[in-house]
Design a protein around this motif. Structure first.
Motif, PDB file in Angstrom:
ATOM      1  N   VAL A   2      -1.206  -4.517  -5.491  1.00 49.80           N
ATOM      2  CA  VAL A   2      -0.759  -2.769  -5.285  1.00 49.80           C
ATOM      3  C   VAL A   2      -1.333  -1.885  -4.846  1.00 49.80           C
ATOM      4  CG1 VAL A   2       0.960  -1.059  -5.514  1.00 49.80           C
ATOM      5  CG2 VAL A   2       1.595  -4.011  -6.304  1.00 49.80           C
ATOM      6  N   TYR A   3      -2.476  -0.818  -4.344  1.00 51.94           N
ATOM      7  CA  TYR A   3      -2.554  -0.605  -4.368  1.00 51.94           C
ATOM      8  C   TYR A   3      -1.983   1.150  -4.223  1.00 51.94           C
ATOM      9  CZ  TYR A   3      -6.519  -4.029  -3.839  1.00 51.94           C
ATOM     10  OH  TYR A   3      -7.241  -5.411  -4.147  1.00 51.94           O
ATOM     11  N   LEU A   4      -2.164   1.747  -4.427  1.00 49.96           N
ATOM     12  CA  LEU A   4      -1.704   3.210  -4.535  1.00 49.96           C
ATOM     13  C   LEU A   4      -2.485   4.955  -4.958  1.00 49.96           C
ATOM     14  CD1 LEU A   4       1.656   2.900  -6.506  1.00 49.96           C
ATOM     15  CD2 LEU A   4       1.270   1.980  -4.539  1.00 49.96           C
ATOM     16  N   ASP A   5      -2.752   5.568  -3.393  1.00 45.33           N
ATOM     17  CA  ASP A   5      -3.199   6.469  -3.509  1.00 45.33           C
ATOM     18  C   ASP A   5      -2.761   7.258  -3.928  1.00 45.33           C
ATOM     19  OD1 ASP A   5      -5.954   5.655  -2.168  1.00 45.33           O
ATOM     20  OD2 ASP A   5      -5.186   5.447   0.044  1.00 45.33           O
ATOM     21  N   ALA A   6      -3.323   8.286  -5.224  1.00 48.98           N
ATOM     22  CA  ALA A   6      -2.852   9.620  -5.898  1.00 48.98           C
ATOM     23  C   ALA A   6      -2.232  10.768  -4.522  1.00 48.98           C
ATOM     24  CB  ALA A   6      -3.583   9.982  -6.744  1.00 48.98           C
ATOM     25  N   ASN A   7      -1.825  12.021  -4.912  1.00 49.51           N
ATOM     26  CA  ASN A   7      -1.293  12.945  -3.848  1.00 49.51           C
ATOM     27  C   ASN A   7      -2.680  13.434  -3.925  1.00 49.51           C
ATOM     28  OD1 ASN A   7       1.060  14.477  -2.488  1.00 49.51           O
ATOM     29  ND2 ASN A   7      -0.472  16.073  -3.818  1.00 49.51           N
ATOM     30  N   ASP A   8      -3.207  13.448  -4.738  1.00 48.13           N
ATOM     31  CA  ASP A   8      -4.577  14.096  -4.272  1.00 48.13           C
ATOM     32  C   ASP A   8      -5.783  13.179  -3.649  1.00 48.13           C
ATOM     33  OD1 ASP A   8      -5.322  12.984  -6.402  1.00 48.13           O
ATOM     34  OD2 ASP A   8      -5.520  14.582  -7.750  1.00 48.13           O
ATOM     35  N   PHE A   9      -5.608  11.809  -3.741  1.00 53.77           N
ATOM     36  CA  PHE A   9      -6.359  10.769  -2.961  1.00 53.77           C
ATOM     37  C   PHE A   9      -7.963  10.813  -3.956  1.00 53.77           C
ATOM     38  CE2 PHE A   9      -3.376  10.134  -0.042  1.00 53.77           C
ATOM     39  CZ  PHE A   9      -3.871   9.164   1.164  1.00 53.77           C
ATOM     40  N   HIS A  10      -8.060  11.301  -5.402  1.00 54.05           N
ATOM     41  CA  HIS A  10      -9.252  11.502  -5.770  1.00 54.05           C
ATOM     42  C   HIS A  10      -8.746   9.981  -6.928  1.00 54.05           C
ATOM     43  CE1 HIS A  10     -11.786  14.892  -4.623  1.00 54.05           C
ATOM     44  NE2 HIS A  10     -10.517  15.053  -4.132  1.00 54.05           N
ATOM     45  N   LEU A  38       0.885  -0.871   0.019  1.00 59.50           N
ATOM     46  CA  LEU A  38       0.238  -0.106   0.493  1.00 59.50           C
ATOM     47  C   LEU A  38       0.788   1.469   0.048  1.00 59.50           C
ATOM     48  CD1 LEU A  38      -2.484  -1.308   2.798  1.00 59.50           C
ATOM     49  CD2 LEU A  38      -2.650  -1.235   0.715  1.00 59.50           C
ATOM     50  N   GLY A  39       0.487   1.812  -1.317  1.00 60.04           N
ATOM     51  CA  GLY A  39       0.900   3.492  -1.246  1.00 60.04           C
ATOM     52  C   GLY A  39       0.517   4.520  -1.247  1.00 60.04           C
ATOM     53  N   SER A  40       1.422   5.878  -1.240  1.00 59.04           N
ATOM     54  CA  SER A  40       0.092   7.076  -1.190  1.00 59.04           C
ATOM     55  C   SER A  40       1.321   8.563  -1.463  1.00 59.04           C
ATOM     56  CB  SER A  40      -0.428   7.777   0.252  1.00 59.04           C
ATOM     57  OG  SER A  40       0.014   7.739   1.097  1.00 59.04           O
ATOM     58  N   GLY A  41       0.279   9.150  -2.580  1.00 58.84           N
ATOM     59  CA  GLY A  41       1.237  10.379  -2.518  1.00 58.84           C
ATOM     60  C   GLY A  41       1.647  10.652  -4.004  1.00 58.84           C
TER      61      GLY A  41
END
Length: 552
Positions: A145-153, A117-120
């Motif tokens: 693998v799940y990656l949230d964008a920096n804007d979380f949209h 899991l990642g983000s940003g």
């Protein structure tokens, strides 16, 4: 009982009642979790002597340090923030190779994890801004693998994640979202807006336990206290988060600091179902207000995510993007009007995510509709973000008393390259017009929208004071003429957050009778060069008279 008198400090009260912005004091006293005196040392001693009776008075010399009200982060996502603190942070990755390397390293560090899991991640770090599952499959083909964008949209996933979510060519797009597909109709690995929240978010939430939620909340609270936050407005309240917050109150008898919250709403496509949701929110609001949680947790209103982001070309604009596309609002006028009307009639505060200039116009149409249908009364509705906004919208916000809830960290020049490229014309130089909101007299609050951006208030303050970059200070500032004065920015971070969150009767200023929430800094923002905000620290964080954090 003990009264504590704090003296020998530069005390910025954020209290404009004296007729001038942010009057200063040199001392204050605290008793039973509230400010009982503010002013000169002599004034405070005299006031304490008159009210303390037989109580012990303890004096603390602050050594000339700067004191201000605790920061109220007026737009945050506590569980998401706490969860992101445990994920792989990708915000500073400038290329696909860097992202891949960081994910591989995370997998090697925890080879037994069920998922990575990642983000940003930033759209600008990916060639043509189009991330695909194949890019992740190339390095991590055997684990989801799940990656949230920096804007979380947006959510970027690999093929293993698509498979375990059950997303294939026949999976429908939800209302207000898109599963990005290739020419053959196959999912590419990018889930936009409600497709990300409902498919990826929904799937991962089903794997999350209450203990996971509590752990995320604990991380978020600890991180916030260490940087001077003493209150917050939660902008994506869910049933799972309510359960977690209630569990913490049961465990500790309190929250680390009080929060107000907005229940997040997504359009179901069924107006009757959406209206029924308002009834449930009102019931929860009233139950919390009557229960043991009332001193720490309050449901203020509802949150409508009305559009997406400029980076992903999903924010609704008056004119098309540079690539000729535009986006429909997630909550169209037809969908939102009856739901907003019901929420307003029930006394709920409306918080409307509106990044595109056309979306903020629709948001004001919503407020105007509610006033006409439900009649005049005191309202404190808010529009969130306002990254691209028309001048007449700003004037109308002032007329209607709508709060501008903005986040300087979203205008950090280090994250604006793709934002500007998507607009491509004069609009790329007209964003984040803070000075126009101030000139029009619009109520302003400055938050962070954590975890979509760094949560620390002092770097956020630096950007507000300069238009410069906290992430890459060498970058040229983005239109520094928009910047706030130190007093303006500090008020927007403290008293402004209290006003926007309907907490101003209890918090947000150093004033007699209000909650003793304050912080001690190792820098004076009124006198120091703005760059000092990038290296300064919070020395102490006090909530309701109790020190909750002290720097080593």
């Amino acid at each position: 009982m003990t009264t504590t008198l704090y003296r020998n400090a530069v005390v910025f009260t954020a209290d404009q009642s004296a007729g001038r912005p942010g009057p200063l004091a040199e001392a204050f006293a605290v008793d039973d979790g509230h400010f009982v005196a503010v002013g000169s040392v002599e004034e405070v001693r005299r006031a304490v002597g008159q009210t303390a009776g037989g109580a012990q008075v303890v004096e603390i010399d602050l050594g000339g340090q700067f004191v201000c009200p605790g920061v109220i982060d007026s737009h945050t996502h506590l569980v998401g923030f706490g969860d992101a603190l445990a994920r792989v942070l990708l915000r500073d990755c400038g290329s696909l190779v860097e992202i891949q390397q960081r994910l591989v390293a995370a997998r090697a560090a925890d080879p037994t994890a069920d998922r990575v899991l990642g983000s940003g991640w930033m759209f600008g770090a990916i060639a043509e801004g189009q991330p695909t599952a194949a890019m992740l499959d190339a390095v991590l083909p055997d684990i989801p693998v799940y990656l949230d964008a920096n804007d979380f949209h947006s959510v970027w996933v690999n093929s293993a994640a698509l498979e375990e979510m059950g997303i294939d060519a026949s999976t429908p797009d939800p209302v207000g979202g898109e599963i990005v597909r290739d020419a053959a109709g196959r999912a590419t690995g990018l889930l936009l807006e409600t497709a990300g929240t409902q498919y990826a978010g929904g799937f991962l939430s089903a794997q999350t336990t209450e203990s996971d939620i509590i752990a995320a909340l604990d991380r978020a609270f600890d991180a916030y206290l260490s940087v001077g936050v003493t209150g917050a407005t939660e902008m994506s309240l869910t049933a799972a988060e309510v359960a977690g917050l209630r569990a913490i109150i049961t465990r500790d008898g309190r929250l680390p600091f009080p929060i107000t919250a907005h229940w997040i709403l997504e359009p179901s496509g069924d107006i009757d179902q959406d209206l029924a949701g308002i009834d449930g929110i009102v019931h929860l609001r009233d139950a919390l207000a009557a229960g043991p949680e009332a001193a720490w947790l309050r449901v203020a209103g509802v949150k409508f995510i009305m559009d997406g982001t400029i980076d992903a070309c999903t924010a609704t604009m008056i004119a098309p993007y540079a690539n000729g596309t535009n986006a429909e609002p997630i909550w169209t006028s037809e969908r939102i009007m009856p739901v907003a009307e019901a929420a307003d009639r029930a006394g709920l505060q409306l918080a409307m995510h509106a990044i595109g200039d056309r979306t903020s116009e629709i948001a004001l149409e919503v407020v105007d509709h509610c006033v006409r249908v439900n009649g005049p009364r005191a309202r404190r509705h808010r529009i969130e973000h306002l990254e691209s906004v028309a001048d007449d919208t700003i004037a109308r916000m002032a007329e209607l008393g709508v709060v501008a809830s903005m986040q300087p960290v979203h205008s950090d020049p280090a994250v604006l390259d793709n934002w500007k490229a998507q607009l491509g014309d004069e609009r790329q130089e007209l964003g984040f017009p803070w000075h126009k909101f101030r000139a029009a007299g619009v109520p302003i609050t400055l938050g962070t929208d954590a975890p979509t951006a760094p949560h620390e208030p002092l770097p956020n303050l630096y950007i507000a004071l300069t238009g410069g970059s906290a992430l890459a200070p060498h970058r040229e500032p983005y239109h520094p003429e928009r910047a706030f004065t130190p007093a303006e920015a500090l008020i927007a971070l403290t008293a402004g957050g209290a006003y926007a969150g309907e907490m101003d009767r209890t918090a947000g200023r150093i004033r007699v009778g209000l909650s003793a929430d304050f912080i001690v800094l190792d820098v004076n923002p009124l006198e120091s060069a703005p760059a000092a905000m990038l290296t300064s620290r919070v020395r102490s964080t006090v909530v309701r008279g109790e020190e909750r954090y002290r720097a080593e």
